[in-house]
Every structure is written in C-alpha cells, then in structure tokens.
Design an enzyme around this catalytic site. Structure first.
Site, PDB file in Angstrom:
ATOM      1  N   CYS A 221      34.352  55.229  34.509  1.00 43.64           N
ATOM      2  CA  CYS A 221      32.876  55.234  34.504  1.00 43.64           C
ATOM      3  C   CYS A 221      32.354  54.278  35.572  1.00 43.64           C
ATOM      4  O   CYS A 221      31.431  54.617  36.331  1.00 43.64           O
ATOM      5  CB  CYS A 221      32.341  54.779  33.150  1.00 43.64           C
ATOM      6  SG  CYS A 221      32.949  55.727  31.760  1.00 43.64           S
TER       7      CYS A 221
ATOM      8  N   GLY B 296      36.754  51.693  30.586  1.00 45.85           N
ATOM      9  CA  GLY B 296      35.600  52.073  31.410  1.00 45.85           C
ATOM     10  C   GLY B 296      35.833  52.023  32.907  1.00 45.85           C
ATOM     11  O   GLY B 296      34.878  52.077  33.686  1.00 45.85           O
ATOM     12  N   THR B 297      37.083  51.969  33.332  1.00 44.66           N
ATOM     13  CA  THR B 297      37.337  51.925  34.786  1.00 44.66           C
ATOM     14  C   THR B 297      36.801  53.172  35.492  1.00 44.66           C
ATOM     15  O   THR B 297      36.212  53.074  36.571  1.00 44.66           O
ATOM     16  CB  THR B 297      38.853  51.793  35.091  1.00 44.66           C
ATOM     17  OG1 THR B 297      39.550  52.752  34.294  1.00 44.66           O
ATOM     18  CG2 THR B 297      39.366  50.405  34.800  1.00 44.66           C
TER      19      THR B 297
ATOM     20  N   THR C  30      41.147  47.628  30.942  1.00 42.70           N
ATOM     21  CA  THR C  30      40.803  48.764  31.805  1.00 42.70           C
ATOM     22  C   THR C  30      39.847  49.732  31.106  1.00 42.70           C
ATOM     23  O   THR C  30      39.771  50.902  31.448  1.00 42.70           O
ATOM     24  CB  THR C  30      42.069  49.532  32.236  1.00 42.70           C
ATOM     25  OG1 THR C  30      42.784  49.893  31.044  1.00 42.70           O
ATOM     26  CG2 THR C  30      42.945  48.718  33.155  1.00 42.70           C
TER      27      THR C  30
ATOM     28  N   LYS D 149      41.859  60.469  40.869  1.00 41.47           N
ATOM     29  CA  LYS D 149      42.194  59.071  40.583  1.00 41.47           C
ATOM     30  C   LYS D 149      43.620  58.973  40.049  1.00 41.47           C
ATOM     31  O   LYS D 149      43.990  59.712  39.144  1.00 41.47           O
ATOM     32  CB  LYS D 149      41.229  58.508  39.541  1.00 41.47           C
ATOM     33  CG  LYS D 149      39.790  58.494  40.016  1.00 41.47           C
ATOM     34  CD  LYS D 149      38.844  58.090  38.900  1.00 41.47           C
ATOM     35  CE  LYS D 149      38.843  59.079  37.763  1.00 41.47           C
ATOM     36  NZ  LYS D 149      37.866  58.761  36.707  1.00 41.47           N
TER      37      LYS D 149
HETATM   38  N1  LIG Z   1      45.780  48.827  36.571  1.00 36.08           N
HETATM   39  C1  LIG Z   1      45.035  49.121  37.644  1.00 36.08           C
HETATM   40  N2  LIG Z   1      45.166  48.415  38.782  1.00 36.08           N
HETATM   41  C2  LIG Z   1      44.430  48.676  39.866  1.00 36.08           C
HETATM   42  N3  LIG Z   1      43.522  49.656  39.919  1.00 36.08           N
HETATM   43  C3  LIG Z   1      43.327  50.412  38.825  1.00 36.08           C
HETATM   44  C4  LIG Z   1      44.080  50.191  37.621  1.00 36.08           C
HETATM   45  N4  LIG Z   1      43.668  51.085  36.686  1.00 36.08           N
HETATM   46  C5  LIG Z   1      42.700  51.819  37.271  1.00 36.08           C
HETATM   47  N5  LIG Z   1      42.488  51.426  38.547  1.00 36.08           N
HETATM   48  C6  LIG Z   1      41.472  51.918  39.493  1.00 36.08           C
HETATM   49  O1  LIG Z   1      40.366  52.393  38.749  1.00 36.08           O
HETATM   50  C7  LIG Z   1      40.103  53.758  39.058  1.00 36.08           C
HETATM   51  C8  LIG Z   1      39.739  54.520  37.801  1.00 36.08           C
HETATM   52  O2  LIG Z   1      40.785  54.374  36.888  1.00 36.08           O
HETATM   53  P1  LIG Z   1      41.442  55.522  35.985  1.00 36.08           P
HETATM   54  O3  LIG Z   1      42.153  56.520  36.809  1.00 36.08           O
HETATM   55  O4  LIG Z   1      42.243  54.776  34.973  1.00 36.08           O
HETATM   56  O5  LIG Z   1      40.115  56.144  35.397  1.00 36.08           O
HETATM   57  P2  LIG Z   1      39.815  56.795  34.024  1.00 36.08           P
HETATM   58  O6  LIG Z   1      41.073  57.164  33.329  1.00 36.08           O
HETATM   59  O7  LIG Z   1      38.843  57.873  34.279  1.00 36.08           O
HETATM   60  O8  LIG Z   1      39.128  55.589  33.215  1.00 36.08           O
HETATM   61  P3  LIG Z   1      38.330  55.598  31.796  1.00 36.08           P
HETATM   62  O9  LIG Z   1      38.619  56.894  31.115  1.00 36.08           O
HETATM   63  O10 LIG Z   1      38.794  54.406  31.026  1.00 36.08           O
HETATM   64  O11 LIG Z   1      36.884  55.416  32.148  1.00 36.08           O
HETATM   65  C9  LIG Z   1      41.388  54.270  39.672  1.00 36.08           C
HETATM   66  O12 LIG Z   1      41.107  55.292  40.536  1.00 36.08           O
HETATM   67  C10 LIG Z   1      41.973  53.066  40.354  1.00 36.08           C
HETATM   68  O13 LIG Z   1      41.463  52.921  41.651  1.00 36.08           O
HETATM   69  C1  LIG Z   2      30.746  56.832  26.127  1.00 32.60           C
HETATM   70  C2  LIG Z   2      32.028  56.859  26.868  1.00 32.60           C
HETATM   71  N1  LIG Z   2      32.105  57.544  28.023  1.00 32.60           N
HETATM   72  C3  LIG Z   2      33.266  57.571  28.717  1.00 32.60           C
HETATM   73  C4  LIG Z   2      34.390  56.912  28.254  1.00 32.60           C
HETATM   74  C5  LIG Z   2      35.687  56.989  29.031  1.00 32.60           C
HETATM   75  O1  LIG Z   2      36.128  55.778  29.394  1.00 32.60           O
HETATM   76  C6  LIG Z   2      34.271  56.185  27.041  1.00 32.60           C
HETATM   77  N2  LIG Z   2      35.315  55.498  26.512  1.00 32.60           N
HETATM   78  N3  LIG Z   2      33.085  56.185  26.376  1.00 32.60           N
END
Ligand SMILES: Nc1ncnc2c1ncn2[C@@H]1O[C@H](COP(=O)(O)OP(=O)(O)OP(=O)(O)O)[C@@H](O)[C@H]1O
Ligand SMILES: Cc1ncc(CO)c(N)n1
Length: 264
Positions: free
Chosen positions: A213, A210-211, A208, A176
């Site tokens: 998850c 939980g994006t 953003t 991602k």
């Molecule tokens: N600002 C944004 N605009 C558009 N798409 C986004 C944006 N932020 C995240 N995404 C989409 O959401 C997906 C997951 O986001 P990200 O890579 O931030 O995950 P993450 O860091 O594992 O999230 P978290 O730890 O908050 O659960 C990305 O692969 C992308 O497709």
């Molecule tokens: C419980 C839990 N799992 C995953 C994440 C990552 O987004 C969070 N903030 N909290």
C-alpha cells in the site's frame, strides 16, 4: 489559484494504521500531495492480523468517488482493497469519465496473515473492468500468480507474468518481488516494450505490514505531481526501502513501516 497535486485513494480502512487508507493518506501527505479517500470496507486489524472485515455498500463507495471528483478533482488515484465484484464495477464506472486521471491499481487480494480482502469471483471484474483504465498495476508475486495462473519462482518467471498481465490490456505492469526468497528484492516494471528493473538489499525484519500500500501510494503521489512513470517508480522504491529500514517497531506482530521516511 495555488496548484497542489491531488491524490485519491479508493481502499479499505486499516484500524492499525499501517496499510490501506491510513497508509495511503500518510504517504500522500509525506510526498506533498493533497489526499482524499473513498472507503470500500472497514477492516479490524492490528499488527497481529485481521479480526474483521465490514464492507461498505456499493452506493456509498460510488458516491464518495463521485462527489470528490466532481468538486475537488484528482490528478491521480489508486485502488487498494476493493472487496467484491460489485464494488469494482462501481469504481470503474465512476473513474471511466476521468481519462486524464492517472490510475494506479494495486490488486490487493490477501493480507499478509492470509485473510481474504477480495472475493474469488471478483478477479474477472478486476481484469476486465478496472485494469484497462490503469496507468500501472502493481501486483506482488501471489497476486500475479492469481491474475495469470502462472507459477512465479524467479526473475525470469516474473518477466513472463508481467508480459501476460500487460496482454490483459494494462499499459504498465510493476511486478513486486518482495515475496520471493533471496538476499535481494527485485522489482520489475514492464511497459510492453522494455523491462526496467530495480534491485535492492532485502531487509531482515518482521515490520512489513502495508509495504505494498505504502509503495503504491508513493507512486500515486508522484504521478499526481506529474513525475514520469520510471522516475516515480524509482522514488516510490527508495521510499519503501527507507520506510522498512526505519520502521517504528510498533505492536507485537507485523508492524507498520515509517511513513515519515525521507528520501533526497
Ligand atoms: N524485506 C524487504 N526488504 C526490502 N524491501 C522490501 C522488503 N519487503 C518488501 N520490500 C519492498 O516493498 C515493496 C512492496 O512489498 P511486497 O512485494 O511485500 O508488497 P505487498 O505484498 O503488496 O505488501 P502488503 O500486502 O503487505 O501491502 C517491494 O516491491 C519491495 O521493493
Ligand atoms: C485495508 C487493507 N488493505 C490492504 C492490505 C494489504 O496489506 C491490508 N492488510 N489492509
């Protein structure tokens, strides 16, 4: 008997409802899958950050998985926050006999505000114990850096890291790109042979939480329904884009995405 897709999430509880177990169950429901949960830890969170982390015992995690799988069963499962090496090993032991179950491993390590959701010494348990069982692993950029020891600043380095993670013995790697800078977000799926890339516009927003998850839960629900991987990844990608775009703007910090988002 009625056939409903069954999906299990093995993750931490987020009291704020935007990430973890809560995001997963809401997303499973929105995708028409029957959701089940095994809670690994209770986190005290709101949109303002993480205020406490209370892990469950390893036995409690193992038992939750054991009893729902032997009774109800699951077509797909995902892991999120696993907290430590002992919980990871217990989860792997419970899942190993279910080799038809499609497993999505979201290697959650650090919350957006910087709080640790996985102990440092758990990385090896993750790579050696759980990744070999996964159909797909969904690291963000910092998680991929931790898994590979590589520095990732651009799409080429994302592809190199995807290859290195695949070499750890995972069938498919979904990298991602949300954490890299730029007007676009690029997500890269690698199956050991080819790269499948999805690029969409970056939405300027602070909502953003939980994006990751929510994305992996959507992917898990689609896999539970029997959707092929590339199509499932494309649907999950469209869902998270729409969910970020229509976020309900809750709380004073990083708010949740819209788990009611609809994609055609
Ligand atoms: N600002 C944004 N605009 C558009 N798409 C986004 C944006 N932020 C995240 N995404 C989409 O959401 C997906 C997951 O986001 P990200 O890579 O931030 O995950 P993450 O860091 O594992 O999230 P978290 O730890 O908050 O659960 C990305 O692969 C992308 O497709
Ligand atoms: C419980 C839990 N799992 C995953 C994440 C990552 O987004 C969070 N903030 N909290």
């Amino acid at each position: 008997m009625k056939q409903v897709a069954r999906a299990l999430t093995i993750a931490g509880s987020d009291s704020g409802g935007g990430a973890g177990i809560q995001a997963d169950l809401k997303t499973f429901h929105q995708f028409g899958a029957y959701g089940m949960s095994a809670i690994t830890a209770i986190t005290v969170q709101s949109t303002l950050g993480v205020f406490g982390v209370y892990p469950m015992t390893t036995e409690a995690v193992a038992q939750q998985i054991h009893e729902v799988l032997r009774d109800i069963g699951a077509d797909a499962a995902k892991t999120g926050m696993l907290f430590d090496a002992a919980i990871i090993r217990a989860v792997a032991d419970e899942l190993r006999p279910y080799n038809k179950l499609k497993l999505v491993v979201d290697p959650v390590m650090i919350a957006k505000g910087g709080a640790k959701l996985l102990q440092d010494d758990a990385i090896e348990a993750l790579t050696k114990g759980l990744l070999p069982l996964a159909e797909v692993v969904t690291p963000n950029v910092p998680e991929a850096e931790c898994l590979t020891g590589m520095q990732i600043r651009n799409a080429e380095q994302m592809r190199e890291a995807a290859k290195a993670i695949h070499a750890l013995g995972v069938r498919n790697v979904m990298m991602k790109g949300g954490h890299l800078e730029g007007d676009e977000v690029r997500d890269i799926l690698y199956d050991g042979q080819a790269f499948h890339e999805i690029v969409h516009e970056r939405i300027q927003t602070r909502h953003t939480h939980g994006t990751g998850c929510t994305f992996s839960a959507a992917l898990t629900a689609e896999l539970a329904k029997g959707t092929p991987l590339i199509e499932a990844v494309e649907k999950a990608n469209r869902f998270i884009f729409e969910a970020i775009k229509t976020a309900p703007e809750l709380g004073g910090g990083h708010g949740p995405t819209n788990h009611w988002a609809v994609i055609e």
